[in-house]
Structure formats: C-alpha cells, structure tokens
Design a protein around this motif. Structure first.
Motif, PDB file in Angstrom:
ATOM      1  N   THR A  34       0.823  -1.212   0.000  1.00 18.39           N
ATOM      2  CA  THR A  34       0.000   0.000   0.000  1.00 18.39           C
ATOM      3  C   THR A  34       0.858   1.264   0.000  1.00 18.39           C
ATOM      4  O   THR A  34       0.348   2.345  -0.302  1.00 18.39           O
ATOM      5  N   TYR A  35       2.113   1.142   0.340  1.00 22.85           N
ATOM      6  CA  TYR A  35       3.013   2.294   0.360  1.00 22.85           C
ATOM      7  C   TYR A  35       3.366   2.668  -1.081  1.00 22.85           C
ATOM      8  O   TYR A  35       3.798   1.823  -1.869  1.00 22.85           O
ATOM      9  N   PRO A  36       3.213   3.942  -1.467  1.00 28.64           N
ATOM     10  CA  PRO A  36       3.290   4.292  -2.889  1.00 28.64           C
ATOM     11  C   PRO A  36       4.681   4.605  -3.445  1.00 28.64           C
ATOM     12  O   PRO A  36       4.843   4.634  -4.665  1.00 28.64           O
ATOM     13  N   ASN A  37       5.672   4.856  -2.600  1.00 29.23           N
ATOM     14  CA  ASN A  37       6.957   5.308  -3.128  1.00 29.23           C
ATOM     15  C   ASN A  37       8.020   4.218  -2.949  1.00 29.23           C
ATOM     16  O   ASN A  37       8.834   4.268  -2.016  1.00 29.23           O
ATOM     17  N   LEU A  38       7.981   3.239  -3.853  1.00 25.87           N
ATOM     18  CA  LEU A  38       8.866   2.083  -3.773  1.00 25.87           C
ATOM     19  C   LEU A  38       9.818   2.030  -4.959  1.00 25.87           C
ATOM     20  O   LEU A  38       9.455   2.360  -6.087  1.00 25.87           O
ATOM     21  N   GLU A  39      11.025   1.566  -4.684  1.00 26.67           N
ATOM     22  CA  GLU A  39      11.980   1.176  -5.712  1.00 26.67           C
ATOM     23  C   GLU A  39      12.165  -0.337  -5.549  1.00 26.67           C
ATOM     24  O   GLU A  39      12.598  -0.802  -4.493  1.00 26.67           O
ATOM     25  N   ILE A  40      11.815  -1.093  -6.581  1.00 22.48           N
ATOM     26  CA  ILE A  40      11.859  -2.554  -6.495  1.00 22.48           C
ATOM     27  C   ILE A  40      12.979  -3.068  -7.399  1.00 22.48           C
ATOM     28  O   ILE A  40      12.925  -2.930  -8.621  1.00 22.48           O
ATOM     29  N   ILE A  41      13.996  -3.645  -6.764  1.00 28.06           N
ATOM     30  CA  ILE A  41      15.143  -4.168  -7.495  1.00 28.06           C
ATOM     31  C   ILE A  41      15.206  -5.676  -7.297  1.00 28.06           C
ATOM     32  O   ILE A  41      15.273  -6.158  -6.161  1.00 28.06           O
ATOM     33  N   ILE A  42      15.175  -6.422  -8.392  1.00 26.55           N
ATOM     34  CA  ILE A  42      15.292  -7.876  -8.332  1.00 26.55           C
ATOM     35  C   ILE A  42      16.720  -8.251  -8.716  1.00 26.55           C
ATOM     36  O   ILE A  42      17.184  -7.915  -9.812  1.00 26.55           O
ATOM     37  N   MET A  43      17.414  -8.924  -7.815  1.00 27.23           N
ATOM     38  CA  MET A  43      18.778  -9.379  -8.079  1.00 27.23           C
ATOM     39  C   MET A  43      18.781 -10.905  -8.115  1.00 27.23           C
ATOM     40  O   MET A  43      18.532 -11.562  -7.103  1.00 27.23           O
ATOM     41  N   ASP A  44      19.059 -11.460  -9.290  1.00 30.85           N
ATOM     42  CA  ASP A  44      19.162 -12.920  -9.407  1.00 30.85           C
ATOM     43  C   ASP A  44      20.624 -13.330  -9.334  1.00 30.85           C
ATOM     44  O   ASP A  44      21.474 -12.814 -10.059  1.00 30.85           O
ATOM     45  N   ASP A  45      20.901 -14.286  -8.442  1.00 27.33           N
ATOM     46  CA  ASP A  45      22.280 -14.742  -8.226  1.00 27.33           C
ATOM     47  C   ASP A  45      22.566 -15.983  -9.072  1.00 27.33           C
ATOM     48  O   ASP A  45      22.971 -17.020  -8.572  1.00 27.33           O
ATOM     49  N   CYS A  46      22.326 -15.826 -10.381  1.00 30.90           N
ATOM     50  CA  CYS A  46      22.585 -16.907 -11.344  1.00 30.90           C
ATOM     51  C   CYS A  46      21.806 -18.175 -11.001  1.00 30.90           C
ATOM     52  O   CYS A  46      22.397 -19.254 -10.816  1.00 30.90           O
ATOM     53  N   SER A  47      20.496 -18.060 -10.925  1.00 31.49           N
ATOM     54  CA  SER A  47      19.653 -19.226 -10.676  1.00 31.49           C
ATOM     55  C   SER A  47      19.825 -20.256 -11.782  1.00 31.49           C
ATOM     56  O   SER A  47      20.010 -19.912 -12.954  1.00 31.49           O
ATOM     57  N   THR A  48      19.718 -21.526 -11.401  1.00 31.25           N
ATOM     58  CA  THR A  48      19.838 -22.622 -12.373  1.00 31.25           C
ATOM     59  C   THR A  48      18.488 -23.239 -12.696  1.00 31.25           C
ATOM     60  O   THR A  48      18.418 -24.183 -13.486  1.00 31.25           O
ATOM     61  N   ASP A  49      17.418 -22.727 -12.098  1.00 30.05           N
ATOM     62  CA  ASP A  49      16.076 -23.202 -12.422  1.00 30.05           C
ATOM     63  C   ASP A  49      15.411 -22.205 -13.375  1.00 30.05           C
ATOM     64  O   ASP A  49      16.090 -21.485 -14.104  1.00 30.05           O
ATOM     65  N   ASN A  50      14.108 -22.122 -13.352  1.00 24.45           N
ATOM     66  CA  ASN A  50      13.370 -21.259 -14.290  1.00 24.45           C
ATOM     67  C   ASN A  50      13.062 -19.877 -13.701  1.00 24.45           C
ATOM     68  O   ASN A  50      12.221 -19.156 -14.229  1.00 24.45           O
ATOM     69  N   SER A  51      13.771 -19.491 -12.640  1.00 26.18           N
ATOM     70  CA  SER A  51      13.480 -18.218 -11.973  1.00 26.18           C
ATOM     71  C   SER A  51      13.595 -17.017 -12.906  1.00 26.18           C
ATOM     72  O   SER A  51      12.757 -16.114 -12.891  1.00 26.18           O
ATOM     73  N   VAL A  52      14.640 -16.991 -13.735  1.00 24.00           N
ATOM     74  CA  VAL A  52      14.889 -15.824 -14.594  1.00 24.00           C
ATOM     75  C   VAL A  52      13.747 -15.625 -15.587  1.00 24.00           C
ATOM     76  O   VAL A  52      13.325 -14.488 -15.851  1.00 24.00           O
ATOM     77  N   ALA A  53      13.215 -16.708 -16.112  1.00 25.12           N
ATOM     78  CA  ALA A  53      12.095 -16.584 -17.049  1.00 25.12           C
ATOM     79  C   ALA A  53      10.877 -15.972 -16.359  1.00 25.12           C
ATOM     80  O   ALA A  53      10.175 -15.131 -16.947  1.00 25.12           O
ATOM     81  N   VAL A  54      10.635 -16.367 -15.122  1.00 25.12           N
ATOM     82  CA  VAL A  54       9.520 -15.796 -14.365  1.00 25.12           C
ATOM     83  C   VAL A  54       9.773 -14.306 -14.128  1.00 25.12           C
ATOM     84  O   VAL A  54       8.875 -13.472 -14.315  1.00 25.12           O
ATOM     85  N   ILE A  55      10.994 -13.971 -13.734  1.00 24.02           N
ATOM     86  CA  ILE A  55      11.342 -12.564 -13.486  1.00 24.02           C
ATOM     87  C   ILE A  55      11.173 -11.737 -14.754  1.00 24.02           C
ATOM     88  O   ILE A  55      10.594 -10.634 -14.720  1.00 24.02           O
ATOM     89  N   GLN A  56      11.645 -12.237 -15.878  1.00 25.06           N
ATOM     90  CA  GLN A  56      11.553 -11.492 -17.138  1.00 25.06           C
ATOM     91  C   GLN A  56      10.107 -11.219 -17.520  1.00 25.06           C
ATOM     92  O   GLN A  56       9.785 -10.150 -18.056  1.00 25.06           O
ATOM     93  N   GLU A  57       9.226 -12.152 -17.245  1.00 21.74           N
ATOM     94  CA  GLU A  57       7.803 -11.943 -17.534  1.00 21.74           C
ATOM     95  C   GLU A  57       7.245 -10.836 -16.634  1.00 21.74           C
ATOM     96  O   GLU A  57       6.454  -9.991 -17.090  1.00 21.74           O
ATOM     97  N   TYR A  58       7.648 -10.809 -15.371  1.00 25.75           N
ATOM     98  CA  TYR A  58       7.194  -9.747 -14.467  1.00 25.75           C
ATOM     99  C   TYR A  58       7.722  -8.384 -14.915  1.00 25.75           C
ATOM    100  O   TYR A  58       7.006  -7.375 -14.871  1.00 25.75           O
ATOM    101  N   VAL A  59       8.975  -8.336 -15.344  1.00 26.18           N
ATOM    102  CA  VAL A  59       9.550  -7.071 -15.807  1.00 26.18           C
ATOM    103  C   VAL A  59       8.816  -6.574 -17.041  1.00 26.18           C
ATOM    104  O   VAL A  59       8.612  -5.364 -17.226  1.00 26.18           O
ATOM    105  N   ARG A  60       8.403  -7.515 -17.900  1.00 24.51           N
ATOM    106  CA  ARG A  60       7.648  -7.134 -19.100  1.00 24.51           C
ATOM    107  C   ARG A  60       6.303  -6.522 -18.705  1.00 24.51           C
ATOM    108  O   ARG A  60       5.866  -5.530 -19.285  1.00 24.51           O
ATOM    109  N   GLN A  61       5.652  -7.104 -17.703  1.00 24.92           N
ATOM    110  CA  GLN A  61       4.340  -6.620 -17.279  1.00 24.92           C
ATOM    111  C   GLN A  61       4.420  -5.366 -16.412  1.00 24.92           C
ATOM    112  O   GLN A  61       3.509  -4.522 -16.441  1.00 24.92           O
ATOM    113  N   TYR A  62       5.500  -5.257 -15.647  1.00 24.35           N
ATOM    114  CA  TYR A  62       5.614  -4.164 -14.677  1.00 24.35           C
ATOM    115  C   TYR A  62       6.936  -3.430 -14.908  1.00 24.35           C
ATOM    116  O   TYR A  62       7.967  -3.764 -14.307  1.00 24.35           O
TER     117      TYR A  62
END
Length: 322
Positions: A34-62
């Motif tokens: 609910t707090y409106p002034n956010l900076e959201i930084i996603i840092m992936d530490d070289c995941s070996t599963d499908n995490s990056v694909a999920v993150i990329q889809e979120y970045v595309r949407q948001y």
C-alpha cells in the motif's frame, strides 16, 4: 491526493536464487504494498532453475521493476551489496523471494521510523512462518490470550542482547540507508549476513520493535538456515569470524557476559555436531575473552580427542519434539 514522491523512497531488494516455485507470490506481495513510493530491485544470483524466465515476464508486465543479475553465482552477501549500491532508497529491505510481504508492511515500518529519532537505524517486527505450500506453521513471537507479545522483543540499545541470544526474525527488518553506508554493506567474506549485521549495526544504532505481523517467512529444506550445522556448511566458520569481531566491540561487563554465553553456546553446538575445528576456534576465543572454567576445559579436551557425542544432541532434539 498527496504526491507519493514526497514520502521517503523505500528500496526493496528482492534476492533470488532458485526460487522458481515461490518468486511469483513474492513479487506479487511487493507489488501489492500500500506504500506508494517504492523502488523494487530484483537481483538474481545466477539461478539454475526457471526463476529468470519468471522474473523477465514480471519485468515485461511491470516496467517499474529493475532486474539485475550477478553474472556468476556470488552468494547472498555479495549479491545484496551489488543491489543496494545500485539503489537510492532512504530505507532498505532485504527480501528473499521465497518469503512474502504483507500489504501494509512497508507503510507500517516507514510510519514507525518517522516517529523515531536519528539514533534508530533498524525497525523489526513479528512474522508468520509458513511451509512450502504456504500453510501456517507458527508465529515468530509467542503471544498471550490478549494477543500481547510475551517473547523477548526489546527496543533501544540492544547490542548486548544481540550478542547473547537470537530473537530477531531477519526478513522483518527495515534498515536506514545510512546504516549500510557506514558499515559499507554486508561483509562479503561471510556465508550469511544476519549475525554480523546485528553486531556491527547495533553497536552504532538503536533498534525498534514494531508489534505487528508484517512478513511470511517460508520454511523449506533448501533454505540457508536449514543448512546450519550440516557437514561442509560455511555458516559456522562465518559465526567464528563474527564472534571474533564482537570481542573487539564489547565495552561493559554486561556485554562481556553476553558474549561469553554466546561463545559457550556456539562451542557446545559446534562440538555436538562434529565440527571440531570450529569448536576449537570458539573455545580459543572463549579462553582469550573470559577464560575456561572446568566444564569448558573438559569440553576442550574431549574436542581435541574428537570424542563423538553427537548422539546427545540428536537425543535432546527428539525429547524436545515429544
């Protein structure tokens, strides 16, 4: 309507390593703040599963999300430092993407900070523990029938308390940017950050306990805390290094006593899990710090001989679970 940018900027550092199963729920919980002034930084530490694909889809949407990668697996402390140094917020949250933020989390903690003076550097709160499937396990702090916290949860100068015992749920913390700048971030030589951050920051800053459940912390087999005391785990060696730092920071008899209890506790548990080298290091620190009484002189001897008493710890844990 008030301008959101008039409020302090809060940087939520979302750390991901192989959180494919949980990251969507985690990111949804940040986006739902609910707090409106956010900076959201996603840092992936070289995941070996499908995490990056999920993150990329979120970045595309948001498009307000910032996605960074360590390039090679760096570990939690280095990955976080890379992210917070790229951030701009007056307040910072270290958020693992297998956990969940409740919607009012940021708003509640900023409101708490805004009522405190400049001597405070950290706000922490209560958490709900959940399992792999998101089911309730327990709360971090015990409460009475009226809902009042009856566990130990102090505010103010808590350096001595942090030396002697564990009581903070790490993912509930919100920290001033100034704290990280003065400490130069997490110590990147360590396998985990919590204890070291508590010791170094609480020597300089006060902590405030916010009596609210702000976070869901997930308990699962691959979490870092579950690896403690297992063969080959680097966290125990890191604890030795933090305790060594702490011996140089104590200033009072009470603080010395608290650190003595810590060293005794760590020596016992290192020995009873077969970590004889680390047990020797804790006992050596204890000898220099406060001396070895009869019990710990005996422990020093049987540790030298590598007498295997691990069954005692296993038996004790079985008794506790009954």
């Amino acid at each position: 309507m008030a301008d959101p940018t008039a409020l302090p900027l809060v940087s939520v550092i979302c750390l991901c390593y192989n959180h494919e199963r949980f990251i969507a729920e985690a990111l949804d919980s940040v986006l739902a703040q609910t707090y409106p002034n956010l900076e959201i930084i996603i840092m992936d530490d070289c995941s070996t599963d499908n995490s990056v694909a999920v993150i990329q889809e979120y970045v595309r949407q948001y498009p307000q999300l910032t996605f960074l990668s360590t390039g090679t697996n760096q570990g939690n402390t280095r990955a976080f430092n890379l992210a917070w140094r790229a951030s701009k917020g007056a307040y910072v949250i270290d958020f693992a993407t297998d956990d969940v933020l409740l919607p009012e989390r940021v708003a509640q903690q900023v409101a708490a900070f805004e009522k405190l003076d400049d001597t405070y550097g950290v706000v922490y709160s209560d958490a709900e523990y959940i399992d792999d499937e998101g089911r309730h396990v327990r709360f971090h702090y015990k409460r009475n029938q009226r809902g009042e916290v009856i566990s130990f949860a102090p505010s103010g100068d808590i350096f001595q308390h942090l030396l002697g015992r564990y009581f903070i749920c790490p993912p509930t913390m919100m920290m001033k940017r100034q704290v990280f700048e003065e400490l130069q971030g997490y110590d990147e030589t360590l396998a985990y950050e919590d204890f070291d951050f508590w010791v170094r920051s609480s020597r300089r800053y006060k902590y405030f306990f916010l009596d609210a459940i702000t976070t869901k912390r997930r308990l699962h087999a691959n979490s870092l805390s579950k690896q403690l005391y297992k063969p080959g785990d680097r966290q125990l060696t890191s604890t030795v290094l933090v305790c060594r730092k702490a011996t140089k920071l104590v200033q009072s008899a009470g603080e010395k006593s608290a650190l003595t209890r810590r060293l005794q506790y760590e020596a016992r548990h290192a020995y009873l899990t077969g970590h004889y080298q680390q047990a020797e290091q804790f006992l050596d620190l204890l000898r220099q710090h406060a001396g070895l009484g009869p019990v710990y002189r005996t422990l020093h001897l049987i540790n030298k001989l590598k007498v295997d008493l691990r069954f005692l710890r296993i038996l004790y844990q079985k008794i506790l679970r009954r």
